[in-house]
Scaffold this active site. Structure first.
Site, mmCIF file in Angstrom:
data_model
loop_
_atom_site.group_PDB
_atom_site.id
_atom_site.type_symbol
_atom_site.label_atom_id
_atom_site.label_comp_id
_atom_site.label_asym_id
_atom_site.label_seq_id
_atom_site.Cartn_x
_atom_site.Cartn_y
_atom_site.Cartn_z
ATOM 1 N N TYR A 153 0.837 -1.201 0.000
ATOM 2 C CA TYR A 153 0.000 0.000 0.000
ATOM 3 C C TYR A 153 0.870 1.249 0.000
ATOM 4 C CZ TYR A 153 -4.225 -2.624 1.166
ATOM 5 O OH TYR A 153 -5.290 -3.475 1.148
ATOM 6 N N TYR A 192 -0.656 -9.944 0.448
ATOM 7 C CA TYR A 192 0.373 -9.375 1.325
ATOM 8 C C TYR A 192 0.301 -10.007 2.719
ATOM 9 C CZ TYR A 192 -3.432 -6.237 2.944
ATOM 10 O OH TYR A 192 -4.590 -5.718 3.431
ATOM 11 N N ARG A 202 -2.945 -12.055 3.507
ATOM 12 C CA ARG A 202 -4.259 -11.693 2.984
ATOM 13 C C ARG A 202 -4.362 -12.078 1.515
ATOM 14 N NH1 ARG A 202 -7.684 -8.070 4.296
ATOM 15 N NH2 ARG A 202 -8.986 -9.780 3.624
ATOM 16 N N HIS A 205 -7.153 -8.395 -2.657
ATOM 17 C CA HIS A 205 -8.484 -7.814 -2.473
ATOM 18 C C HIS A 205 -8.460 -6.329 -2.777
ATOM 19 C CE1 HIS A 205 -6.364 -7.303 1.360
ATOM 20 N NE2 HIS A 205 -6.989 -6.129 1.407
ATOM 21 N N HIS A 207 -10.480 -2.837 -1.466
ATOM 22 C CA HIS A 207 -11.402 -2.267 -0.484
ATOM 23 C C HIS A 207 -12.408 -1.358 -1.191
ATOM 24 C CE1 HIS A 207 -8.936 -3.313 3.139
ATOM 25 N NE2 HIS A 207 -7.959 -3.291 2.256
#
Ligand SMILES: [Fe+2]
Lengths: 284, 198
Positions: A153, A192, A202, A205, A207
């Site tokens: 991120y 990640y 995870r 995905h 959000h």
């Protein structure tokens, strides 16, 4: 690793060498096998409730121990019910409005927000925003954020040793069309690691944040990609204990949405829960 | 849509996670009151977890009426700048009724909005939606902003239905300079009242 500070419960932030206070119970780091057992227990309890005649549970329980950050952050008192049919003046039956000043055309294309093009697999995610009666939610705001193709991120706190991409921020927004439709162009995010337990990962995905015609319909959620081998290991996805409900978080690959020699297409329809002021809609 | 059609099952909620900070907060998000508006109030407080520790990664949204009790249908909360791709901030004139604020490292937040007017039989309040890492499904609550009329609070259908010790968790405490304190406790003996709409 991402989520270092926030996702790490106090007992695991301590370095192994640091002396523990006398009274503190020494806790070993939870393994994936520990989490798998907890996930299985939660699912069995849910399936037992279902077999006993309980209604399907569409949303995750707020008290879901395998996702360890939930432990101190869920209320223990049951929510107080408000029947909006008895209360048509309730503030929550209307919603904030957003308009053309709030979104630019480039906001829905996450691959065009920098000088160069981001690395990764170019994709489109398209679908419709609907209410529980299947009616389109028109002209409403959808916001989206995600990791880059490497699983990182653009957030200071994400210290996963995967490369940042100077050509990718990973933030988008769009207003839905008259039929509730939306479409984003982006790159497929990477999986990640996080520190819920040892070797926690995870699944990839995106959000999403969504508004309806009523504030009661507000939703923040995550969209997954079909066939991800990490699904079974992820306490966040598994916090949705109902199998059919979990499946609704997974986008479908749609070949008709793929553009030749350009991008792969995914379809994901979103259905907002919660009562809406139908009488307003009918008057429009 | 005929009333016989079974409702479509909804998309499940998920936690907002820890990394929304570069996506959802926006300049001017906490400041919904038009410039120099005489009905401007500040509402602030902390978000605390079940151990009484601050929640530094919560996101709060507020939705409510203007001082006359009217709910705006006005865009412009997060005006975008088509020149830079950044944000312009609110225009300082229109009231959108929508506030978004993230907590700081102390779990503290502060917003400036219009003192909500009363609607129907309700005492004046703002609707609140709470998101946080660790919260699998957002929480709704309300912050009631006292207007000096005890009869109005006594007649409010939600407040009237709550036991007194729980009722107080929904009522902001007035302070100096039109400030109002409102702490949110996600868990524990003084847990805030959270709401479920049907
Ligand atoms: Fe994420």
């Amino acid at each position: 690793m991402p989520e270092v500070t926030p996702e790490t419960p106090p007992e695991t932030t301590r370095s192994p060498a640091a002396p523990l206070p006398e009274q503190a119970p020494v806790q070993r780091e939870l393994t994936q096998a520990d989490i798998d057992r907890q996930i299985a227990r939660e699912r069995q309890a849910y399936e037992k409730d279902l077999a006993g005649g309980a209604e399907p549970r569409h949303h995750p329980p707020r008290d879901y121990a395998p996702y360890r950050s939930s432990i101190l952050r869920h209320p223990t008192q049951p929510p107080v019910a408000i029947d909006t049919r008895l209360d048509p003046e309730a503030v929550e039956l209307s919603s904030p409005a957003f308009g053309r000043t709030d979104v630019t055309e480039l906001d829905s294309d996450l691959t065009r927000q920098h000088q160069g093009e981001p690395l990764g697999e170019r994709i489109t995610v398209s679908g419709r925003l609907l209410d529980r009666d299947g009616r389109p939610v028109r002209g409403q705001l959808i916001e989206l954020w995600q990791a880059n193709a490497s699983g990182r991120y653009a957030h200071q706190r994400d210290q996963h040793p995967a490369p940042l991409d100077p050509n990718f921020t990973g933030v988008g927004r769009v207003l839905t069309g008259d039929d509730g439709s939306y479409s984003f162009t982006t790159v497929k995010p990477g999986a990640y690691p996080w520190r819920n337990h040892a070797n926690a990962w995870r699944p990839a995905h995106i959000h999403f944040s969504l508004f309806g015609t009523a504030f009661t319909q507000r939703l923040v959620t995550q969209m997954y990609f079909p066939g991800d081998p990490l699904f079974a290991y992820d306490p966040i996805l598994q916090s949705v204990t109902d199998e059919a409900a979990r499946a609704r978080l997974v986008a479908a690959y749609d070949h008709d949405l793929s553009r030749p020699e350009w991008s792969l297409g995914y379809r994901w329809d979103i259905v907002l829960d919660g009562p809406a002021a139908t009488w307003i809609e009918e008057g429009r | 849509m005929s009333p016989q059609t079974p409702p479509t099952p909804p998309t499940p909620s998920h936690t907002i996670g820890p990394f929304y900070g570069y996506a959802l907060p926006f300049p001017g998000g906490p400041d919904a009151a038009p410039h120099a508006h005489p009905d401007t109030i500040t509402v602030h407080g902390r978000v605390l977890d079940g151990a009484g520790a601050p929640v530094p990664d919560a996101l709060l949204e507020f939705w409510g009426p203007d001082a006359e009790g009217q709910l705006p249908q006005q865009g412009g909360s997060l005006r975008r700048d088509p020149v830079t791709g950044g944000f312009l901030g609110r225009n300082g004139v229109d009231f959108t009724g929508f506030v978004r604020v993230a907590t700081d490292a102390d779990g503290h937040w502060a917003i400036r909005t219009l003192r909500p007017g009363a609607r129907g039989g309700h005492a004046p309040h703002l609707s609140v939606c709470v998101f946080a890492r660790g919260l699998t499904h957002h929480l709704f609550t309300r912050v009631y902003v006292p207007n000096g009329d005890p009869a109005s609070a006594a007649a409010d259908p939600l407040l009237a239905a709550l036991p007194p010790e729980r009722r107080t968790t929904l009522i902001a405490t007035p302070g100096p300079h039109a400030t109002h304190r409102f702490d949110l406790r996600l868990q524990g003996p003084d847990e805030t009242v959270f709401l479920e709409f049907s």
